[in-house]
Design an enzyme around this catalytic site. Sequence first.
Site, PDB file in Angstrom:
ATOM      1  N   ASP A 117      50.054  -8.240  -0.464  1.00 10.83           N
ATOM      2  CA  ASP A 117      49.408  -6.952  -0.757  1.00 10.83           C
ATOM      3  C   ASP A 117      50.388  -5.783  -0.685  1.00 10.83           C
ATOM      4  O   ASP A 117      50.065  -4.684  -1.150  1.00 10.83           O
ATOM      5  CB  ASP A 117      48.235  -6.699   0.205  1.00 10.83           C
ATOM      6  N   ARG A 170      42.036 -16.874  -9.166  1.00 12.54           N
ATOM      7  CA  ARG A 170      41.331 -16.822  -7.873  1.00 12.54           C
ATOM      8  C   ARG A 170      40.294 -17.948  -7.728  1.00 12.54           C
ATOM      9  O   ARG A 170      39.103 -17.722  -7.676  1.00 12.54           O
ATOM     10  CB  ARG A 170      40.658 -15.461  -7.681  1.00 12.54           C
ATOM     11  N   LYS A 181      40.232  -3.012   5.584  1.00  7.78           N
ATOM     12  CA  LYS A 181      39.278  -3.449   4.548  1.00  7.78           C
ATOM     13  C   LYS A 181      39.070  -4.960   4.643  1.00  7.78           C
ATOM     14  O   LYS A 181      37.945  -5.449   4.603  1.00  7.78           O
ATOM     15  CB  LYS A 181      39.820  -3.109   3.166  1.00  7.78           C
ATOM     16  N   ASN A 182      40.176  -5.707   4.778  1.00  5.80           N
ATOM     17  CA  ASN A 182      40.070  -7.166   4.715  1.00  5.80           C
ATOM     18  C   ASN A 182      39.610  -7.800   6.017  1.00  5.80           C
ATOM     19  O   ASN A 182      39.492  -9.031   6.094  1.00  5.80           O
ATOM     20  CB  ASN A 182      41.393  -7.751   4.227  1.00  5.80           C
ATOM     21  N   ARG A 188      38.872   1.379  -3.978  1.00  8.40           N
ATOM     22  CA  ARG A 188      38.354   0.150  -3.355  1.00  8.40           C
ATOM     23  C   ARG A 188      38.986  -0.070  -1.983  1.00  8.40           C
ATOM     24  O   ARG A 188      38.369  -0.601  -1.075  1.00  8.40           O
ATOM     25  CB  ARG A 188      38.671  -1.056  -4.244  1.00  8.40           C
ATOM     26  N   CYS A 245      40.557 -11.993 -11.530  1.00  6.42           N
ATOM     27  CA  CYS A 245      40.862 -10.558 -11.616  1.00  6.42           C
ATOM     28  C   CYS A 245      42.290 -10.426 -12.132  1.00  6.42           C
ATOM     29  O   CYS A 245      42.926 -11.413 -12.493  1.00  6.42           O
ATOM     30  CB  CYS A 245      40.711  -9.908 -10.244  1.00  6.42           C
TER      31      CYS A 245
HETATM   32  C1  EPZ Z   1      42.438 -12.203   0.665  1.00  6.37           C
HETATM   33  O1  EPZ Z   1      42.024 -12.652  -0.615  1.00  6.37           O
HETATM   34  C2  EPZ Z   1      42.532 -10.692   0.565  1.00  6.37           C
HETATM   35  N1  EPZ Z   1      41.210 -10.150   0.258  1.00  6.37           N
HETATM   36  C3  EPZ Z   1      43.532 -10.298  -0.515  1.00  6.37           C
HETATM   37  O2  EPZ Z   1      43.625  -8.874  -0.503  1.00  6.37           O
HETATM   38  C4  EPZ Z   1      44.890 -10.886  -0.139  1.00  6.37           C
HETATM   39  O3  EPZ Z   1      45.825 -10.594  -1.162  1.00  6.37           O
HETATM   40  C5  EPZ Z   1      44.761 -12.414   0.006  1.00  6.37           C
HETATM   41  O4  EPZ Z   1      43.742 -12.719   0.991  1.00  6.37           O
HETATM   42  C6  EPZ Z   1      46.065 -13.064   0.461  1.00  6.37           C
HETATM   43  O5  EPZ Z   1      46.480 -12.505   1.665  1.00  6.37           O
HETATM   44  C7  EPZ Z   1      40.284 -10.066   1.252  1.00  6.37           C
HETATM   45  O6  EPZ Z   1      40.530 -10.459   2.382  1.00  6.37           O
HETATM   46  C8  EPZ Z   1      38.956  -9.466   0.879  1.00  6.37           C
HETATM   47  P1  EPZ Z   1      43.372 -16.432  -0.635  1.00  6.37           P
HETATM   48  P2  EPZ Z   1      41.585 -14.214  -0.828  1.00  6.37           P
HETATM   49  O7  EPZ Z   1      42.137 -17.242  -0.703  1.00  6.37           O
HETATM   50  O8  EPZ Z   1      40.873 -14.683   0.371  1.00  6.37           O
HETATM   51  C9  EPZ Z   1      44.559 -19.676  -3.802  1.00  6.37           C
HETATM   52  C10 EPZ Z   1      43.715  -6.722  -1.431  1.00  6.37           C
HETATM   53  O9  EPZ Z   1      44.464  -6.148  -2.243  1.00  6.37           O
HETATM   54  N2  EPZ Z   1      43.236 -20.262  -3.537  1.00  6.37           N
HETATM   55  O10 EPZ Z   1      44.220 -16.492   0.585  1.00  6.37           O
HETATM   56  O11 EPZ Z   1      40.928 -14.326  -2.148  1.00  6.37           O
HETATM   57  C11 EPZ Z   1      44.429 -18.398  -4.625  1.00  6.37           C
HETATM   58  O12 EPZ Z   1      44.382 -18.700  -6.000  1.00  6.37           O
HETATM   59  C12 EPZ Z   1      43.274  -8.157  -1.702  1.00  6.37           C
HETATM   60  O13 EPZ Z   1      43.264  -6.190  -0.378  1.00  6.37           O
HETATM   61  C13 EPZ Z   1      42.935 -21.515  -4.072  1.00  6.37           C
HETATM   62  O14 EPZ Z   1      43.749 -22.130  -4.763  1.00  6.37           O
HETATM   63  O15 EPZ Z   1      43.032 -14.892  -0.901  1.00  6.37           O
HETATM   64  C14 EPZ Z   1      45.673 -17.632  -4.291  1.00  6.37           C
HETATM   65  O16 EPZ Z   1      46.725 -18.066  -5.136  1.00  6.37           O
HETATM   66  C15 EPZ Z   1      43.887  -8.719  -2.964  1.00  6.37           C
HETATM   67  N3  EPZ Z   1      41.715 -22.056  -3.843  1.00  6.37           N
HETATM   68  C16 EPZ Z   1      45.963 -18.049  -2.853  1.00  6.37           C
HETATM   69  O17 EPZ Z   1      45.144 -19.210  -2.587  1.00  6.37           O
HETATM   70  C17 EPZ Z   1      40.764 -21.419  -3.086  1.00  6.37           C
HETATM   71  O18 EPZ Z   1      39.659 -21.982  -2.892  1.00  6.37           O
HETATM   72  C18 EPZ Z   1      45.621 -16.995  -1.828  1.00  6.37           C
HETATM   73  O19 EPZ Z   1      44.232 -16.751  -1.937  1.00  6.37           O
HETATM   74  C19 EPZ Z   1      41.085 -20.148  -2.549  1.00  6.37           C
HETATM   75  C20 EPZ Z   1      42.322 -19.592  -2.785  1.00  6.37           C
END
Ligand code: EPZ
Length: 421
Positions: free
Chosen positions: A307, A124, A23-24, A399, A119
């Site tokens: 995850d 996020r 998915k990701n 999802r 969420c």
């Molecule tokens: C991706 O989300 C995945 N989703 C998530 O999977 C996964 O948990 C996550 O990466 C971490 O591996 C998809 O790929 C569609 P991040 P993403 O940006 O990109 C902080 C699932 O269940 N952050 O790496 O949103 C954020 O708050 C989903 O399949 C900032 O501070 O994750 C978080 O604490 C859930 N500023 C951390 O980074 C930003 O601009 C990780 O977020 C962006 C993120």
Amino acid sequence: MNGIISIEGGVPLTGRVRVEGAKNACLPIMAAALLCAGRVTLREIPGLQDVYTMCRVLKALGAQTAYNAAERTLLIESGSRLAAEAPYDLVRQMRASFLVIGPLLARTGRARVSLPGGCAIGIRPIDLHLKGLKALGAEVIIGHGFIETVADKLRGERIYLDFPSVGATENIMMAAALAEGTTVIENAAEEPEVVDLARFINAMGGRVSGAGTDTIRIQGVSSLNCTDYTVIPDRIEAGTFMLSAAITGGLVTVENVIPAHLTPLIAKLKEAGCEVVEEAAQIQVSRAGPIRAIDVKTLPYPGFPTDLQSPMMALLTLATGTSVITETVFENRFMHVNELRRMGAHIKIEGHCAVISGRRKLYGAPVKATDLRAGAALVLAGLAAQDRTDVSAIHHLDRGYWRFTEKLAGLGAKIKRLEQP
Ligand code: EPZ
């Protein structure tokens, strides 16, 4: 489509199950298809709700999509004229829609996307996405629930990510693919799905190097061509089925996997007393003895994936002893704890740590999925619990897990999907 998954627990799962495309990886690659005018063919695409939602986003932007579930093939055609606005309701439904902002900006010089909602697992933020787009020369205006970005020309830049954000790395990579000059992303995310996106962009004629390390270099090109691409298998779905064997004390072979993507889980399952046999594209998990208590800390790849934190917690509720899970990636990813407690689990939350005192048994109960992976954890707990467990709000599961109940039933689980009255 809402519904309830009803499980009669206590059956050790046995057999073979095949994992879908990730998915990701699908979601960013579908967004990246906007980078080229013409037809892109994507393969191993699962019929997930998030895939359908992303198709709706792409269509709202003027692209054509055609999905064949039987063949797991998705065609995306984004002609020369793309709208620059992603619809509010869709972006609020699925945060990953925000991944269209980078490619849209690169293709059209303008993108208007609603602020993605938070969420259950955290607020996020998107500050790192915007930091990168601004560094490439975009003007960013935030107002009325929307983010508007405009850029006459994107120019390559060196960008440091304060956190190795997966989405920010992907958005910046997509925008930089058509920028003038070279972009370097430092402290980049190293997830396999980021690598898959880089490979897809290169298959279209892009010039991305270093993906999978903390420094990614993108040499902008003037245009990208269409391609036919197969996405990588879903390591999180694979891990979920591996944990289903561990928690029920069965023996399951998970097929269509890349074992190297599951190193942290394999190590932790062995520490917890499971037998894990790795082969080229499959992993067999079994457990004969007791579940041993272990400690787990989630980290950005190649650390233990956030995850799989809640599915791992389900397993550890039945360990002999006390385990500690530390969640370092998201600030509120323990929503499943209360629901596991309803099944008899003994879990105490102390800040970012969950202290799990293992019990001999879990008991079936009506529980509610609060997010995608929490739902998976509750299904796993139900598979091991005595008596019946009803998991509601399973639209969260739809999802990220395709044909989840069918696959588990194929492994011997007494599980069925009931429509919500
Ligand atoms: C991706 O989300 C995945 N989703 C998530 O999977 C996964 O948990 C996550 O990466 C971490 O591996 C998809 O790929 C569609 P991040 P993403 O940006 O990109 C902080 C699932 O269940 N952050 O790496 O949103 C954020 O708050 C989903 O399949 C900032 O501070 O994750 C978080 O604490 C859930 N500023 C951390 O980074 C930003 O601009 C990780 O977020 C962006 C993120």
